[in-house]
Design a protein around this motif. Structure first.
Motif, PDB file in Angstrom:
ATOM      1  N   SER A 274       9.306   1.241   2.896  1.00  0.00           N
ATOM      2  CA  SER A 274      10.279   2.104   2.223  1.00  0.00           C
ATOM      3  C   SER A 274       9.641   3.465   1.984  1.00  0.00           C
ATOM      4  O   SER A 274       8.410   3.610   2.023  1.00  0.00           O
ATOM      5  CB  SER A 274      10.718   1.491   0.891  1.00  0.00           C
ATOM      6  N   ILE A 275      10.483   4.468   1.730  1.00  0.00           N
ATOM      7  CA  ILE A 275       9.984   5.815   1.444  1.00  0.00           C
ATOM      8  C   ILE A 275      10.775   6.386   0.277  1.00  0.00           C
ATOM      9  O   ILE A 275      11.994   6.166   0.171  1.00  0.00           O
ATOM     10  CB  ILE A 275      10.078   6.730   2.686  1.00  0.00           C
TER      11      ILE A 275
ATOM     12  N   VAL B 253       0.864  -1.174   0.000  1.00  0.00           N
ATOM     13  CA  VAL B 253       0.000   0.000   0.000  1.00  0.00           C
ATOM     14  C   VAL B 253       0.909   1.235   0.000  1.00  0.00           C
ATOM     15  O   VAL B 253       1.831   1.335   0.817  1.00  0.00           O
ATOM     16  CB  VAL B 253      -0.922   0.027   1.233  1.00  0.00           C
ATOM     17  N   ASP B 254       0.647   2.163  -0.921  1.00  0.00           N
ATOM     18  CA  ASP B 254       1.417   3.403  -1.004  1.00  0.00           C
ATOM     19  C   ASP B 254       0.618   4.548  -0.411  1.00  0.00           C
ATOM     20  O   ASP B 254      -0.553   4.753  -0.778  1.00  0.00           O
ATOM     21  CB  ASP B 254       1.769   3.730  -2.457  1.00  0.00           C
TER      22      ASP B 254
ATOM     23  N   THR C  43       6.376   9.292  -0.855  1.00  0.00           N
ATOM     24  CA  THR C  43       5.543   8.091  -0.908  1.00  0.00           C
ATOM     25  C   THR C  43       6.079   7.038   0.049  1.00  0.00           C
ATOM     26  O   THR C  43       7.226   6.604  -0.072  1.00  0.00           O
ATOM     27  CB  THR C  43       5.496   7.510  -2.330  1.00  0.00           C
ATOM     28  N   VAL C  44       5.239   6.651   0.996  1.00  0.00           N
ATOM     29  CA  VAL C  44       5.576   5.597   1.960  1.00  0.00           C
ATOM     30  C   VAL C  44       4.920   4.300   1.489  1.00  0.00           C
ATOM     31  O   VAL C  44       3.710   4.275   1.213  1.00  0.00           O
ATOM     32  CB  VAL C  44       5.081   5.947   3.373  1.00  0.00           C
ATOM     33  N   ARG C  45       5.716   3.254   1.383  1.00  0.00           N
ATOM     34  CA  ARG C  45       5.187   1.944   0.973  1.00  0.00           C
ATOM     35  C   ARG C  45       5.266   0.975   2.141  1.00  0.00           C
ATOM     36  O   ARG C  45       6.340   0.732   2.693  1.00  0.00           O
ATOM     37  CB  ARG C  45       5.968   1.404  -0.226  1.00  0.00           C
ATOM     38  N   LEU C  46       4.112   0.422   2.535  1.00  0.00           N
ATOM     39  CA  LEU C  46       4.032  -0.541   3.615  1.00  0.00           C
ATOM     40  C   LEU C  46       3.417  -1.846   3.106  1.00  0.00           C
ATOM     41  O   LEU C  46       2.697  -1.851   2.096  1.00  0.00           O
ATOM     42  CB  LEU C  46       3.185   0.004   4.768  1.00  0.00           C
ATOM     43  N   LYS C  47       3.695  -2.925   3.800  1.00  0.00           N
ATOM     44  CA  LYS C  47       3.179  -4.231   3.413  1.00  0.00           C
ATOM     45  C   LYS C  47       1.663  -4.311   3.656  1.00  0.00           C
ATOM     46  O   LYS C  47       1.176  -3.934   4.723  1.00  0.00           O
ATOM     47  CB  LYS C  47       3.875  -5.348   4.209  1.00  0.00           C
ATOM     48  N   ARG C  48       0.966  -4.816   2.666  1.00  0.00           N
ATOM     49  CA  ARG C  48      -0.481  -4.941   2.774  1.00  0.00           C
ATOM     50  C   ARG C  48      -0.872  -6.231   3.501  1.00  0.00           C
ATOM     51  O   ARG C  48      -0.229  -7.274   3.326  1.00  0.00           O
ATOM     52  CB  ARG C  48      -1.099  -4.939   1.366  1.00  0.00           C
TER      53      ARG C  48
END
Length: 311
Positions: A289-290, A235-236, A303-308
């Protein structure tokens, strides 16, 4: 029979000569390696060992030695980079502490020594002292938070989080500020819950840092965006503004420890350089990650990306 013995003696002699020359060559090569390593260590050079040899064992040893030398150079490079970063960090913190502390001490001295000050004036000075004191405390707290994150002392409690709910809550905290500053606010969040793997306090801190950063440094664009995009496994969360942006030469460095906006974005805003570093460390501790994309006065987006999580 004598002929056969003579041949065997000659073969033995030739073999011994070959072995002797091989040992002599091997000894010469080992001596070269020893002397070269001694020079590299004593003179702290970045040289590698270059030697042509037919000995497969010497070849193998040279490969491993050169790998070790390369690894050592990386360690030295990282150490020098960290040392330079730490020096700059201490210099920036000293500067950022000195400025408000000078104001605080100056105003307190004025209150103590100037007997002609009115009550209204004293209250005004004390209000400024309070603001500057909060600045000092915030800087010190940020510094110690970063130290805890980088030392591993701060452990995050990772669980399932509805990122849409958290995002709505955080952006509402800034509603009055955004209205008063006449910002155009564009929010694009899914109506249904979207779950990610993270620590709720850390996610809130990350969003607070990014939104306040967009308001402060993107104020020229008078716009802020908060958008969530869903992928199969990730998810971004995008926070954007339309301000001055960040130069292409600097955008990979804005997450570095103490790399301030004085260096990269706008000389009128001289921050401590800790906010984005803390943000990056928090995101990474949650397994995310960012990233940053910036086109000045069009769109600057973190943009922050986290595990869905699907359940």
């Amino acid at each position: 029979m004598l002929y056969l013995v003579a041949i065997l003696l000659i073969c033995s002699l030739v073999l011994n000569i070959i072995l002797f020359r091989s040992r002599l060559q091997q000894r010469t090569e080992v001596k070269y390696i020893r002397n070269k390593l001694k020079k590299v260590i004593n003179e702290e050079t970045g040289e590698r060992l270059l030697l042509y040899t037919d000995d497969k064992y010497i070849k193998s040893m040279l490969i491993q030695i050169n790998r070790l030398l390369d690894h050592n150079q990386k360690i030295i490079g990282n150490y020098n980079s960290i040392e330079l970063s730490m020096r700059k960090m201490l210099s920036n913190i000293s500067h950022d502490l000195k400025t408000p502390l000078t104001v605080i001490l100056g105003y307190i001295e004025m209150i103590n020594n100037d007997k002609n000050l009115t009550t209204e004036r004293i209250l005004g000075l004390l209000k400024t002292v309070n603001v500057k004191t909060v600045e000092v405390l915030e800087l010190v707290n940020r510094f110690f938070e970063l130290v805890k994150l980088e030392s591993g002392d701060k452990k995050l409690s990772v669980s399932r989080i509805d990122i849409c709910e958290v995002s709505r809550k955080i952006i509402l905290d800034y509603y009055e500020i955004l209205i008063n500053k006449d910002f155009e606010v564009v929010i694009d969040l899914p109506e249904d819950p979207v779950f990610v793997r993270g620590d709720e306090d850390a996610v809130e801190r990350v969003l607070h840092n990014l939104i306040s950063n967009a308001i402060r440094y993107g104020s020229d664009g008078k716009a802020i965006g908060l958008k969530i995009r869903i992928a199969e496994n990730d998810v971004d969360i995008e926070v954007s503004d339309k301000g001055k942006g960040i130069n292409e030469l600097h955008k990979d460095r804005v997450f570095e420890r103490m790399y301030t906006l004085e260096d990269s974005r706008n000389t009128h805003y001289q921050g401590s350089g800790l906010g984005l570093t803390i943000t990056k460390r928090l995101v990474e501790q949650m397994g995310g990650s960012i990233s940053l994309d910036s086109i000045p006065f069009q769109k600057t987006a973190f943009t922050v990306r986290l595990k869905r999580i699907r359940y």
